[in-house]
Motif scaffolding. Sequence first.
Motif: not given
Length: 75
Positions: A25, A29, A51, A54, A57-58
């Motif tokens: 992350l 970013f 997005i 993100f 990955t999350e």
Amino acid sequence: MEAEAAKFIGAGIATIGMGGAGIGLGHIFGNYLAGALRNPSAADGQFGRLIFGFAVTEALGIFSLLVALLLLFAV
């Protein structure tokens, strides 16, 4: 080695993926910010991909947490 100790060791190793997700992350970013500062007009076009990266990955971090919890409580 007892099975209980091996279960805790395996769950601990499984949570390493959460650290990898955090690093990923930061990388996503950081690269977006560097690209947006170099070319601000293209930043809006890349926001959807930011997005999506993100979210993926999350999700992998949450999946590693799920594996650790399954190792602890399901076996």
